[in-house]
Design a protein around this motif. Structure first.
Motif, mmCIF file in Angstrom:
data_model
loop_
_atom_site.group_PDB
_atom_site.id
_atom_site.type_symbol
_atom_site.label_atom_id
_atom_site.label_comp_id
_atom_site.label_asym_id
_atom_site.label_seq_id
_atom_site.Cartn_x
_atom_site.Cartn_y
_atom_site.Cartn_z
ATOM 1 N N TYR A 110 -4.804 3.724 -9.168
ATOM 2 C CA TYR A 110 -4.588 3.823 -7.718
ATOM 3 C C TYR A 110 -5.843 3.397 -6.962
ATOM 4 C CZ TYR A 110 -4.204 5.960 -3.104
ATOM 5 O OH TYR A 110 -4.220 6.171 -1.745
ATOM 6 N N TYR A 111 -6.975 3.983 -7.327
ATOM 7 C CA TYR A 111 -8.231 3.648 -6.647
ATOM 8 C C TYR A 111 -8.649 2.216 -6.959
ATOM 9 C CZ TYR A 111 -8.389 8.656 -5.929
ATOM 10 O OH TYR A 111 -8.076 9.939 -5.567
ATOM 11 N N ALA A 112 -8.353 1.749 -8.172
ATOM 12 C CA ALA A 112 -8.676 0.368 -8.533
ATOM 13 C C ALA A 112 -7.922 -0.608 -7.631
ATOM 14 C CB ALA A 112 -8.335 0.114 -9.999
ATOM 15 N N TRP A 113 -6.637 -0.316 -7.379
ATOM 16 C CA TRP A 113 -5.842 -1.204 -6.529
ATOM 17 C C TRP A 113 -6.358 -1.174 -5.091
ATOM 18 C CZ3 TRP A 113 -2.851 -1.494 -2.180
ATOM 19 C CH2 TRP A 113 -2.048 -2.634 -2.050
ATOM 20 N N ILE A 114 -6.732 0.013 -4.613
ATOM 21 C CA ILE A 114 -7.276 0.128 -3.254
ATOM 22 C C ILE A 114 -8.557 -0.696 -3.128
ATOM 23 C CG2 ILE A 114 -8.296 1.714 -1.571
ATOM 24 C CD1 ILE A 114 -5.282 1.978 -1.821
ATOM 25 N N PHE A 115 -9.435 -0.571 -4.097
ATOM 26 C CA PHE A 115 -10.681 -1.347 -4.080
ATOM 27 C C PHE A 115 -10.386 -2.848 -4.168
ATOM 28 C CE2 PHE A 115 -12.945 2.519 -6.080
ATOM 29 C CZ PHE A 115 -13.228 3.026 -4.820
ATOM 30 N N CYS A 171 0.957 -1.881 -11.968
ATOM 31 C CA CYS A 171 0.722 -0.583 -11.310
ATOM 32 C C CYS A 171 2.022 0.019 -10.799
ATOM 33 C CB CYS A 171 -0.260 -0.748 -10.149
ATOM 34 S SG CYS A 171 -1.965 -1.054 -10.648
ATOM 35 N N ILE A 172 2.809 -0.773 -10.063
ATOM 36 C CA ILE A 172 4.056 -0.258 -9.499
ATOM 37 C C ILE A 172 5.052 0.073 -10.603
ATOM 38 C CG2 ILE A 172 6.037 -0.843 -8.055
ATOM 39 C CD1 ILE A 172 4.156 -2.488 -6.300
ATOM 40 N N PHE A 182 0.824 -1.201 0.000
ATOM 41 C CA PHE A 182 0.000 0.000 0.000
ATOM 42 C C PHE A 182 0.865 1.261 0.000
ATOM 43 C CE2 PHE A 182 -1.865 3.441 2.557
ATOM 44 C CZ PHE A 182 -2.926 3.778 1.736
ATOM 45 N N GLN A 183 1.940 1.266 0.776
ATOM 46 C CA GLN A 183 2.819 2.435 0.829
ATOM 47 C C GLN A 183 3.431 2.734 -0.534
ATOM 48 O OE1 GLN A 183 5.462 1.152 3.993
ATOM 49 N NE2 GLN A 183 4.461 2.494 5.478
ATOM 50 N N VAL A 184 3.845 1.677 -1.228
ATOM 51 C CA VAL A 184 4.432 1.869 -2.557
ATOM 52 C C VAL A 184 3.392 2.436 -3.519
ATOM 53 C CG1 VAL A 184 5.456 0.692 -4.546
ATOM 54 C CG2 VAL A 184 6.133 0.039 -2.225
ATOM 55 N N ILE A 185 2.210 1.843 -3.534
ATOM 56 C CA ILE A 185 1.143 2.309 -4.423
ATOM 57 C C ILE A 185 0.754 3.741 -4.074
ATOM 58 C CG2 ILE A 185 -1.275 1.980 -5.079
ATOM 59 C CD1 ILE A 185 0.429 -0.125 -6.325
ATOM 60 N N SER A 223 -0.053 9.942 -7.731
ATOM 61 C CA SER A 223 -0.192 10.994 -8.742
ATOM 62 C C SER A 223 0.150 10.509 -10.148
ATOM 63 C CB SER A 223 0.708 12.188 -8.382
ATOM 64 O OG SER A 223 2.068 11.787 -8.284
ATOM 65 N N TYR A 224 0.806 9.349 -10.257
ATOM 66 C CA TYR A 224 1.202 8.836 -11.574
ATOM 67 C C TYR A 224 0.280 7.714 -12.076
ATOM 68 C CZ TYR A 224 5.519 11.168 -10.167
ATOM 69 O OH TYR A 224 6.444 12.092 -9.725
ATOM 70 N N LEU A 225 -0.586 7.222 -11.208
ATOM 71 C CA LEU A 225 -1.382 6.040 -11.564
ATOM 72 C C LEU A 225 -2.799 6.344 -12.023
ATOM 73 C CD1 LEU A 225 -0.280 3.523 -8.771
ATOM 74 C CD2 LEU A 225 0.419 3.581 -11.168
ATOM 75 N N GLY A 226 -3.313 7.517 -11.715
ATOM 76 C CA GLY A 226 -4.670 7.850 -12.124
ATOM 77 C C GLY A 226 -5.685 6.902 -11.497
#
Length: 455
Positions: free
Chosen positions: A404-409, A440-441, A390-393, A398-401
């Motif tokens: 980022y939220y998709a990975w969190i979900f 993502c990373i 999570f910290q890395v993501i 700001s670069y993932l658009g």
């Protein structure tokens, strides 16, 4: 370009048609894979130079195999392709310099946490094999499979320069699976265990969680489009894509996956509620309206109405199912955790399979399985591994658009399903999750490096 597109369309038809004619969906993985593989070969040949074509083709086939699980006898093709990809990369690239991605402090910490987790597991396994009663087989096999997920993740990170290309393949192949699920719902020809299934996989856990991951992806982009006020047509596209994926989750009749989707929707509404309270009510109303219309339409179709009835019936038996699982956990704990220190350090990889005589995953809990095998210490290490992810993501937000939220979900839903399923051990789910996380990373690192180079 049109010729390549035509080849791919013909390949899709050629791959799926035999399965429909035979009414055997397990054939699809094999029939679907072969013509698409040749299509990717031709398509990649027209896009890249001869120097890169081997890597591009192997990487494309690997991602294709992860999504459609082709098996020839007992051979899982993605296992073979991953080894081939790594070997081809080692012999065609200079490894020195490709570790630049680990110059990032948080990514380096993530690497170290993974190595620590695997190292701790290895030590516990060796102790129980040498001084206990844990057999090498199946312990070593399950441990190697666990390593394989991280090898896949590392391979994607090392090839982060192609993360844009891999993301496109990820979305295309996931879209094909979603369309396949929608086709089953509309036609009433459900090819899964309880409800709809995937191309190449019919189990409710694998299918349900996979479709949930597609839902998380589309919902993440929907949230991003709201936050950054993108054009209305994009918002509507992501909204209906989310509904389509949610319909597929419901169609699998997987209670745990449906609950994961519910938790993710709640998290989505919290994000929206914080910024725009009125949007929450609007989205809830619109979703309810479209859901009611969809329910009415599907209930008038014989196969679809049966599917909806199955979902309702599964949830009416929720209490009974919970009691059965609780009794199973209590029995398994009594059989496996036969001495105190085992709770602390674990009993070794695959101990549940050895004692209960199962060849497949049957612990019915991600967290209990970790405790069985690695103890409370292993569970704490695993939690720190997820936190580091999570910290890395989050650092790359700001670069993932929308990613980022998709990975969190996605991670939220997987942690929910982990209560009653070994989701991070299930091959289909784990491979897709680590593939997506690696993309993502890698994409975040690539974009941040490009921005730093400009400045």
């Amino acid at each position: 370009m049109l010729l390549n597109l035509g080849i791919i369309i013909i390949a899709i038809i050629a791959g799926v048609l035999p399965a429909f004619l035979s009414y055997n969906f397990t054939m699809i993985s094999e029939w679907f894979f072969i013509p698409i593989a040749f299509s990717i070969l031709l398509f990649a040949g027209s896009l890249v130079s001869k120097r890169n074509i081997l890597q591009i083709v192997l990487m494309s086939l690997l991602i294709l195999a992860i999504f459609f699980s082709p098996t020839f006898g007992s051979l899982r093709l993605q296992d073979f392709l991953l080894v081939l990809c790594v070997l081809a990369w080692i012999f065609t690239k200079k490894i020195k310099g490709y570790g630049a991605i680990f110059s990032s402090k948080y990514i380096a910490q993530l690497r170290n946490m993974i190595l620590f987790f695997l190292g701790y597991s290895l030590v516990i396994n060796m102790v129980h094999i040498l001084f206990g009663s844990l057999p090498i087989n199946p312990s070593a096999i399950f441990y190697l499979k666990e390593i394989q997920y991280f090898v896949l993740f590392g391979f994607i990170l090392f090839n982060h320069e192609r993360s844009d290309f891999m993301l496109k393949l990820f979305v295309v192949f996931m879209s094909i699976q979603v369309l396949w699920g929608l086709g089953q719902i509309v036609s009433g020809n459900h090819l899964g265990y309880y409800g709809i299934g995937l191309l190449g996989e019919g189990g409710p856990s694998q299918s349900g969680v996979f479709y949930f991951m597609s839902f998380a992806l589309s919902l993440g982009y929907l949230l991003y489009s709201f936050i950054h006020k993108e054009k209305a047509n994009k918002r509507w596209f992501y909204f209906f894509a989310s509904l389509a994926c949610l319909l597929c989750v419901l169609g699998t009749v997987s209670r745990t996956s449906i609950m994961a989707a519910g938790a993710t929707i709640a998290l989505f509404l919290i994000f929206v509620l914080i910024k725009w309270p009125w949007y929450t009510f609007f989205i809830t109303f619109l979703s309810s309206l479209t859901g009611t219309i969809g329910y009415t339409v599907l209930m008038n179709r014989q196969g679809s109405s049966t599917l909806i009835t199955s979902v309702i019936n599964r949830f009416t038996r929720f209490g009974t199912g919970s009691s059965v699982r609780m009794n199973k956990w209590e029995r398994d704990i009594g059989l496996i955790m036969d001495y105190g220190p085992g709770w602390l350090v674990g009993m070794g990889t695959a101990v549940h399979n050895v004692i209960l005589g199962f060849s497949t995953l049957a612990a019915d809990s991600q967290y209990l399985r970790i405790i069985y095998e690695k103890g409370i210490i292993g569970l704490v290490i695993w939690i720190f591994l997820i936190v580091t992810l999570f910290q890395v993501i989050h650092k790359q937000k700001s670069y993932l658009g929308g990613l980022y939220y998709a990975w969190i979900f996605m991670i939220t839903g997987l942690l929910v399903t982990g209560v009653t399923h070994e989701v991070f051990y299930v091959v289909k789910v784990s491979e897709v999750f680590w593939l997506f996380t690696g993309i993502c990373i890698g994409l975040g690192f690539k974009r941040s490096a490009m921005q730093e180079a400009v400045h």
